[in-house]
Design an enzyme around this catalytic site. Structure first.
Site, PDB file in Angstrom:
ATOM      1  N   TRP A 153     -13.314  -1.107  -2.077  1.00 38.62           N
ATOM      2  CA  TRP A 153     -12.596  -1.164  -0.734  1.00 38.62           C
ATOM      3  C   TRP A 153     -13.012  -2.683  -0.194  1.00 38.62           C
ATOM      4  CZ3 TRP A 153     -13.332  -2.395   4.078  1.00 38.62           C
ATOM      5  CH2 TRP A 153     -12.387  -2.347   4.995  1.00 38.62           C
ATOM      6  N   HIS A 189      -5.295   9.290   6.123  1.00 41.34           N
ATOM      7  CA  HIS A 189      -6.114   9.749   5.020  1.00 41.34           C
ATOM      8  C   HIS A 189      -7.482   9.293   5.169  1.00 41.34           C
ATOM      9  CE1 HIS A 189      -6.839   5.533   3.573  1.00 41.34           C
ATOM     10  NE2 HIS A 189      -5.668   5.347   4.130  1.00 41.34           N
ATOM     11  N   ASP A 224      -7.701  -8.895  -0.219  1.00 39.91           N
ATOM     12  CA  ASP A 224      -6.725  -9.379   0.825  1.00 39.91           C
ATOM     13  C   ASP A 224      -7.111 -10.669   1.437  1.00 39.91           C
ATOM     14  OD1 ASP A 224      -8.522  -7.986   2.265  1.00 39.91           O
ATOM     15  OD2 ASP A 224      -6.980  -6.720   3.349  1.00 39.91           O
ATOM     16  N   MET A 249       0.675   4.665   9.172  1.00 42.09           N
ATOM     17  CA  MET A 249       0.003   4.802   7.919  1.00 42.09           C
ATOM     18  C   MET A 249      -0.244   6.413   7.974  1.00 42.09           C
ATOM     19  SD  MET A 249      -3.635   3.248   6.789  1.00 42.09           S
ATOM     20  CE  MET A 249      -4.818   4.369   6.952  1.00 42.09           C
ATOM     21  N   ASP A 296       1.039  -1.216  -0.167  1.00 40.65           N
ATOM     22  CA  ASP A 296      -0.001  -0.279   0.003  1.00 40.65           C
ATOM     23  C   ASP A 296       0.494   1.302  -0.022  1.00 40.65           C
ATOM     24  OD1 ASP A 296      -2.379  -1.641   0.220  1.00 40.65           O
ATOM     25  OD2 ASP A 296      -3.175  -0.690   2.011  1.00 40.65           O
ATOM     26  N   ASP A 332       0.215   3.965   1.415  1.00 39.12           N
ATOM     27  CA  ASP A 332       0.382   5.125   2.740  1.00 39.12           C
ATOM     28  C   ASP A 332       1.028   4.153   3.940  1.00 39.12           C
ATOM     29  OD1 ASP A 332      -1.586   3.094   3.238  1.00 39.12           O
ATOM     30  OD2 ASP A 332      -3.133   4.355   2.712  1.00 39.12           O
TER      31      ASP A 332
END
Ligand code: UDH
Ligand code: MN
Length: 346
Positions: free
Chosen positions: A257, A290, A261, A287, A195, A197
């Protein structure tokens, strides 16, 4: 008369003797001349050889020099544990940071790729980052990740897979594209799905692959450094080329979203592989804050899709990943692959 005849005989004999003498001296002269010629040729040859030898010597010493350089280019393997590791470090996220600064910090990186100069890396790793509209996060990640990976003495390259257009985001499909594109560049043995972030806090969290798939995010600052839930396999994961191929990669069908995973975890477990993690005190991430992105709303189909994984994995994955590569940009710090991956079937 008799005297005259005798004189004639003697002079004839003399003539013969003179003739034979002449003949012999001509032969002797010729022999000596031929000898000279041979010697001269030999001498010339000897001279030529000496010069040639000199040249050859010089050439050989150059080759030796070059192969000596090659030997040092072939370098010893890097130590099992990098002496450059520093452990936990305090991460900074300066608002004034810009790409030029990060490029200056990383002159040793070429077109997103790096390998140690003083030893032969033990691992070749491709970092794949799914991306859209997170430039600031990408900048912070590049700033921290390059030096982090260099301290681990890895041969690595960073690939950013950028979803073109504004259709719903599909993280998993972008990562499939990253894998398929990166193996065209080099026979990467290990892939880190990352990812944009999440910034690793401790360089003892090694970005390498193992006999089993690895999940590298045990804790994140935003969730009190606790595993989000048992079986969580998101954020940052490491799989070998073969492990990822064996599970047919990610599903291409998770738009929006969530769920992709968990789907990968099901694929991995179905292949009797076992997810492993580094110790919790090491596998820690910050992270970058956001909000939920527009274009990446919660995927309401995710539970339904997850129930089908064991049936669908064979036909939905790397072998069914259809996309259009719009551009491949080899920037100093990363390879950017902009791709049209389509949109969800309504
Ligand atoms: N990503 C993008 N652009 C997007 C969406 C996702 O680049 O528009 C990539 C990026 O690499 C990101 C990853 O996909 O790190 C995962 O998406 P995410 O960061 O949105 O997922 P996460 O689980 O957040 O971190 C979910 C929404 C958080 C809402 C917080 C409200 N409290
Ligand atoms: Mn996030």
């Amino acid at each position: 008369m008799i005297v005259c005849t005798a004189i004639k005989k003697v002079s004839r004999k003399c003539k013969y003797a003179v003739l034979i003498g002449l003949l012999l001296s001509v032969l002797a002269w010729k022999a000596s001349f031929t000898g000279d010629t041979n010697r001269t040729i030999d001498d010339n040859f000897a001279t030529t050889q000496t010069e040639e030898d000199k040249l050859r010597d010089e050439l050989n010493s150059r080759i030796a020099e070059a192969s000596h350089t090659n030997i040092s280019a072939e370098k010893d393997e890097c130590p099992e544990k990098s002496p450059l590791l520093v452990g936990a470090s305090k991460l900074t996220f300066e608002s004034s940071l810009n790409l030029k600064d990060v490029e200056k910090e990383n002159k040793v990186v070429t077109k997103g790729e790096y390998e140690p100069s003083d030893c032969k890396a033990r691992h070749s790793v491709a970092i794949l980052i799914p991306h859209r509209n997170r430039e600031r996060h990408l900048l912070y990640l590049l700033h921290h990740l390059h030096s982090f990976l260099q301290r681990q003495q890895l041969h690595y390259a960073i690939y950013v897979i950028h979803q073109a257009g504004d259709a719903t985001f599909n993280r998993a499909k972008l990562l499939n594209v990253g894998y398929l594109e990166a193996i065209k560049d080099f026979s990467w043995e290990c892939f880190i799905f990352h990812d944009v972030d999440l910034v690793p806090e401790n360089d003892h969290n090694l970005y390498i692959c193992d006999q089993q798939p690895r999940h590298l995010v045990v804790g994140r600052n935003v969730t009190g450094y606790k595993l989000r839930y048992k079986g969580y396999f998101g954020g940052v994961t490491a799989m070998t080329k073969d492990q990822f191929f064996q599970v047919n990669g990610f599903s291409n069908n998770y738009w929006g979203w969530g769920g992709e995973d968990d789907d990968l975890r099901v694929r991995v477990e179905q292949q009797k592989m076992k997810i492993v993690r580094p110790p919790a005190n090491v596998a820690r991430y910050t992270m970058v804050f956001h909000k939920r992105d527009s274009g990446n709303q919660v995927n309401k189909n995710r539970m339904r899709l997850l129930r089908q994984t064991t049936k669908m994995w064979r036909v939905d994955g790397l072998n069914s990943c259809v996309y259009d590569t719009l551009s491949v940009g080899r920037y100093p710090l990363y390879v950017n692959i902009t791709v049209n991956i389509g949109q969800p079937q309504s």
